[in-house]
Design a protein around this motif. Sequence first.
Motif, short mmCIF file in Angstrom:
data_model
loop_
_atom_site.label_atom_id
_atom_site.label_comp_id
_atom_site.label_asym_id
_atom_site.label_seq_id
_atom_site.Cartn_x
_atom_site.Cartn_y
_atom_site.Cartn_z
N ASP A 21 2.65 24.35 -1.81
CA ASP A 21 1.20 24.16 -1.75
C ASP A 21 0.89 22.68 -1.53
OD1 ASP A 21 -1.46 24.76 -1.76
OD2 ASP A 21 -1.51 25.57 -3.81
N THR A 22 -0.39 22.40 -1.27
CA THR A 22 -0.89 21.03 -1.25
C THR A 22 -1.67 20.78 -2.54
OG1 THR A 22 -2.90 21.73 -0.11
CG2 THR A 22 -1.04 21.05 1.26
N HIS A 23 -2.07 19.53 -2.74
CA HIS A 23 -2.82 19.15 -3.94
C HIS A 23 -2.08 19.60 -5.21
CE1 HIS A 23 -6.36 18.10 -1.48
NE2 HIS A 23 -5.99 19.14 -0.74
N PRO A 57 -0.27 19.38 -8.69
CA PRO A 57 -0.38 18.48 -9.85
C PRO A 57 0.99 17.98 -10.32
CG PRO A 57 -0.57 20.75 -10.55
CD PRO A 57 -0.50 20.78 -9.05
N PRO A 104 -3.81 16.20 -12.19
CA PRO A 104 -4.15 16.86 -10.92
C PRO A 104 -3.76 16.06 -9.69
CG PRO A 104 -5.98 16.98 -12.48
CD PRO A 104 -4.98 16.04 -13.07
N GLN A 105 -3.17 16.73 -8.71
CA GLN A 105 -2.87 16.23 -7.37
C GLN A 105 -1.84 15.10 -7.31
OE1 GLN A 105 -6.21 15.85 -4.63
NE2 GLN A 105 -7.65 16.45 -6.25
N SER A 154 1.59 15.57 -5.17
CA SER A 154 1.43 15.45 -3.72
C SER A 154 1.22 14.00 -3.31
CB SER A 154 0.24 16.30 -3.26
OG SER A 154 0.52 17.67 -3.34
N ILE A 155 0.46 13.25 -4.12
CA ILE A 155 0.22 11.84 -3.80
C ILE A 155 1.51 11.04 -3.87
CG2 ILE A 155 -0.97 9.75 -4.57
CD1 ILE A 155 -3.25 11.55 -5.53
N SER A 187 -0.65 11.23 -0.19
CA SER A 187 -1.91 11.90 0.11
C SER A 187 -2.00 13.19 -0.70
CB SER A 187 -2.00 12.23 1.60
OG SER A 187 -3.10 13.08 1.87
N PRO A 188 -3.19 13.54 -1.21
CA PRO A 188 -3.32 14.81 -1.94
C PRO A 188 -3.04 16.03 -1.07
CG PRO A 188 -5.21 13.38 -2.36
CD PRO A 188 -4.43 12.75 -1.24
N SER A 189 -3.17 15.89 0.24
CA SER A 189 -2.94 17.02 1.14
C SER A 189 -1.47 17.20 1.52
CB SER A 189 -3.76 16.84 2.42
OG SER A 189 -3.40 15.64 3.09
N LYS A 218 2.06 18.60 1.56
CA LYS A 218 2.59 19.90 1.16
C LYS A 218 3.92 19.70 0.43
CE LYS A 218 2.21 23.46 3.85
NZ LYS A 218 2.41 24.43 4.97
#
Length: 494
Positions: A272-274, A276, A296-297, A300-301, A306-308, A310
């Motif tokens: 998934d993206t974002h 945690p 949260p997020q 990915s960061i 980036s939070p997006s 994958k």
Amino acid sequence: MLSTVALLANSTPDRLLPARELMAFTLASHILLVPFGVALPFITLLMHHRALRRDDPVALTLARRWSAVMAVQFAVGIVTGTVLSFEFGLLWPGMMGRWGDVFGLGFGVEAWAFFLEAVLIAIYLYGWRRLKPWTHFWIAVPLPPAALMGAFGIIAANSWMNTPQGFRLDARGNPVDVDVRQAIFTPMFGPEYWHFVVAMLLTAGYVVAGVYAVGRLRGRRDRYHRLGFTVPFTVAAILTPVQFMLGDSAARAVFHKQPVKFAATEIVWKTDTHVPEYMFGRLHSDGTISGGVRIPQLDSILAGFSPSTKVTGLTSAPASDRPTAVQATIAHWAFDVMVTIGSLLILLALWYAWSWWRRRDNPRSRWFYRCAALAGGACLVTVECGWITTEVGRQPWIVYRQMRVSEAVTGTHAGALWAMLGIVVVVYAAVFGSFLAVVLKMRTRWRVADGGSPGGADLPPEADTPYGPRSEPGPPTAGTASGGRSGRTSGGAS
């Protein structure tokens, strides 16, 4: 812990658990000595160079005594390292028989480096009172490169197990057309090697400095203890932020090259993206996570800035091809402990740097020295956690996506392996006990030579060896530089 062992036992062949436990115990024991084998020669020569350049008898005393500890540690490492090398063939004949021609060069390099280091240590010890000062120093300069070459061989083998390449499989599945260069310089070699080397330097620096931090807390504030603390602690403090960046780079390399292993380390269940970040927490077999701190997020960061981004989850691989929930939790906790301790060490290094920037002096707070005394032990914990993350996160593969651990294990009866584990535990307890006894004996003798131990009158004087000059007067020799009296210049403890 008992429930974890029970789960592992129920999910593996009967001989696999004792083989793993035996390998884990010997590796965990040996790796406690590795930082000193890799990094103590460099720290010792750094102090030795300071002694000769500044004509400093106190620094010369420290260098001589550290070289003695280095030699004793190397002797113990011979025992633990030899046992470990035999276990590769005895416990995992399937891997060595099939893949030894591909990645075995790394072990060969390590063996050559080991023998070279042994010879150089012997020459270094012999030359303390028999060679001219600068001749003695330059003869020992190849010691740190030899130690780094040994680390090169081991990390080359381990990084190949994580990202195997440099071969082609024939019709029967056997490796052929081996490319040695590719087999050594795998995608994970660079990140893993530099992260490992800096970890060894940092750990040795904090451990050695911690000895003198304890001395300061006990009231020994002479120049001997100040210098013994400052030089190794400065090395470690400078490398601490460097290591944090190297660790981040290594984790990102795992994200790209071993996505399922990264998912286990970060307990990511679904792609998934974002995604945690969980600090600690426990992964369950249904994908739920209990406990820990959820941010949260952040995962990915950290992985892709980036939070997006994958992040691949554990369910991207079949259950038989990925770590179990228990193994993922073990790898995750080991990784989080390592990161937590590393973050605290950065704060300690900043405290030290702030004091030097403001006053050009070490911090005066007793809390600083309490933390410095604990830093060495904390670093040893991170070294253990690093290897747990590396090895457990790769399960069930002994060679990533090429051979399972269950395919490589010996056919020896489980009872014999458990008995072997018991024998090794007893032998290692005796070996490490002897090592501790020898080091404490040397410390007592050094205190007597420095006039700091009134209860040591029955001990013989220091011999004409790297431990220090004789107590009785004698003609100076070329190897003493200006440190012929250095064994009695201060109230040293170790």
